[in-house]
Design an enzyme around this catalytic site. Structure first.
Site, PDB file in Angstrom:
ATOM      1  N   ASN A 181       0.973  -1.151   0.031  1.00 35.71           N
ATOM      2  CA  ASN A 181       0.126   0.214  -0.179  1.00 35.71           C
ATOM      3  C   ASN A 181       0.884   1.253   0.123  1.00 35.71           C
ATOM      4  O   ASN A 181       1.677   1.514   0.877  1.00 35.71           O
ATOM      5  CB  ASN A 181      -0.950  -0.039   1.318  1.00 35.71           C
TER       6      ASN A 181
ATOM      7  N   LYS B 135       0.051   4.167  -0.159  1.00 32.82           N
ATOM      8  CA  LYS B 135      -0.362   5.400   0.673  1.00 32.82           C
ATOM      9  C   LYS B 135      -0.398   6.684  -0.238  1.00 32.82           C
ATOM     10  O   LYS B 135      -0.209   6.472  -1.378  1.00 32.82           O
ATOM     11  CB  LYS B 135       0.124   5.505   1.984  1.00 32.82           C
TER      12      LYS B 135
ATOM     13  N   HIS C  72      -9.202   0.660   5.293  1.00 35.89           N
ATOM     14  CA  HIS C  72      -7.960   0.725   6.096  1.00 35.89           C
ATOM     15  C   HIS C  72      -7.906   1.671   7.110  1.00 35.89           C
ATOM     16  O   HIS C  72      -8.842   2.694   6.945  1.00 35.89           O
ATOM     17  CB  HIS C  72      -6.943   1.391   4.763  1.00 35.89           C
TER      18      HIS C  72
ATOM     19  N   GLU D  41      -6.256   4.127   8.349  1.00 37.45           N
ATOM     20  CA  GLU D  41      -6.549   5.512   8.170  1.00 37.45           C
ATOM     21  C   GLU D  41      -7.505   6.229   7.467  1.00 37.45           C
ATOM     22  O   GLU D  41      -7.602   7.446   7.662  1.00 37.45           O
ATOM     23  CB  GLU D  41      -5.013   5.894   7.018  1.00 37.45           C
TER      24      GLU D  41
ATOM     25  N   GLU E 285      -4.699  -5.640  10.548  1.00 41.30           N
ATOM     26  CA  GLU E 285      -3.850  -4.650  10.699  1.00 41.30           C
ATOM     27  C   GLU E 285      -4.215  -4.362  12.258  1.00 41.30           C
ATOM     28  O   GLU E 285      -4.837  -3.254  12.328  1.00 41.30           O
ATOM     29  CB  GLU E 285      -3.809  -3.644   9.634  1.00 41.30           C
TER      30      GLU E 285
ATOM     31  N   GLY F  12       2.920   1.585  10.913  1.00 40.45           N
ATOM     32  CA  GLY F  12       4.000   2.843  10.919  1.00 40.45           C
ATOM     33  C   GLY F  12       4.416   2.908  12.169  1.00 40.45           C
ATOM     34  O   GLY F  12       5.372   4.099  12.402  1.00 40.45           O
TER      35      GLY F  12
ATOM     36  N   SER G 184       3.979  -2.789  10.162  1.00 40.38           N
ATOM     37  CA  SER G 184       5.478  -2.814  10.521  1.00 40.38           C
ATOM     38  C   SER G 184       6.026  -3.922   9.830  1.00 40.38           C
ATOM     39  O   SER G 184       6.917  -4.585  10.739  1.00 40.38           O
ATOM     40  CB  SER G 184       5.654  -2.608  12.264  1.00 40.38           C
TER      41      SER G 184
HETATM   42  P1  PGA Z   1       3.356  -0.077   7.697  1.00 41.89           P
HETATM   43  O1  PGA Z   1       1.667   0.281   7.239  1.00 41.89           O
HETATM   44  O2  PGA Z   1       3.639  -1.116   6.932  1.00 41.89           O
HETATM   45  O3  PGA Z   1       3.920   1.167   7.300  1.00 41.89           O
HETATM   46  O4  PGA Z   1       3.111  -0.135   9.135  1.00 41.89           O
HETATM   47  C1  PGA Z   1       0.870  -0.974   6.964  1.00 41.89           C
HETATM   48  C2  PGA Z   1      -0.412  -0.599   6.333  1.00 41.89           C
HETATM   49  O5  PGA Z   1      -0.953   0.618   6.518  1.00 41.89           O
HETATM   50  O6  PGA Z   1      -0.779  -1.323   5.521  1.00 41.89           O
END
Ligand code: PGA
Length: 261
Positions: A13, A15, A98, A100, A169, A175, A213
């Site tokens: 992803n 983003k 997601h 976010e 997740e 992150g 992560s």
């Molecule tokens: P990350 O994000 O690998 O940077 O922790 C995962 C995600 O948001 O799908």
């Protein structure tokens, strides 16, 4: 969607990252190294480069998807992108729900469900629905209840199992460099598997990715956890060598002679 031979599916992803030059760098590295990804490797770039990424990865077997879609096929929705638009650009997948979007933009399970229906109607082959608990919910031991609610409400009742991928997740792992223990991940994945099996015909075969992560350095460990069918990768997918390292950790092969640092 089910991976060939049941091997893990690794999706990246991007983003809100990826100008056209960045997209070109990433796709040329991926196209060279993983020409036979056979649906087990995928990228979710921003809408602005979606068409270019589709063209750059044509014929490689690497899945290309959008990061979201609107619940309507078209209409007066300034700034939004519909599922038919994703399909028209050549995408075959979409990422929905997601964290976010759920936590940053107030997206509800019902919104995710309606978007999934739109994605099905548009003929997108793979619909990734993300679920996960916040840190407060994790600490309060509410994880499984939260996931149950998200699964029950976010997945359309008539969802064909072969078009669904679930990404677990934990919000607090995204992150942050932190991940749940392997025992916790195994416990959650087993629970999600049993809920999917009860909820959906064919639910026993829906891939369940872990996300949060995932890096080259921990991919071996995380992808070996029982019940983990792949990874949804954020930050680490912007570096093709790192992303391919995760793919290889999941049993993926790259082209002979390709250099993966
Ligand atoms: P990350 O994000 O690998 O940077 O922790 C995962 C995600 O948001 O799908």
């Amino acid at each position: 969607m089910k991976s060939a031979a049941g091997r893990p599916i690794v999706f990246g992803n991007w983003k809100m990252h990826g100008l056209r030059a960045d997209a070109g760098t990433i796709t040329s590295a991926l196209a060279k190294a993983a020409p036979l990804a056979a649906g087990r490797l995928g990228v979710f770039p921003p809408f602005t480069v979606l068409r270019e990424v589709v063209q750059a990865l044509d014929g490689t077997g690497i899945v290309v998807g959008g990061q979201d879609c609107h619940h309507a096929a078209k209409g007066a929705f300034t700034g939004s992108i519909s599922a038919p638009m994703l399909a028209d650009a050549g995408a075959t997948a979409v990422l929905l729900g997601h964290s976010e979007r759920r936590h940053g933009l107030g997206e509800t399970d019902q919104d995710v469900n309606a978007k999934a229906v739109a994605a099905l109607d548009a003929g997108l082959a793979t619909i990734v629905i993300c679920i996960g608990e916040t840190e407060a919910q994790f600490v309060a031991d509410e994880t499984l209840d939260v996931l149950d609610r998200q699964l029950a409400s976010s997945i359309p009742a008539d969802m064909p199992a072969e078009r669904l991928v679930i990404a677990y997740e934990p919000v607090w792992a995204i992150g942050t460099g932190r991940t749940p223990s392997e025992d916790d991940i195994a416990r959650v994945h087993a629970h999600v598997r049993s809920r999917l099996t009860g909820q959906l015909a064919g639910g026993a075969d829906v891939p369940i990715q872990y996300g949060g992560s995932v890096k080259g350095a921990n991919a071996d460990k995380l992808l070996a956890v029982p019940g983990v069918d792949g990874a949804l990768v954020g930050g680490a997918c912007l570096d093709p060598a790192e992303f391919l390292k995760i793919f290889i950790a999941g049993g993926g092969r790259t082209a002979p002679g390709s250099v993966v640092a």
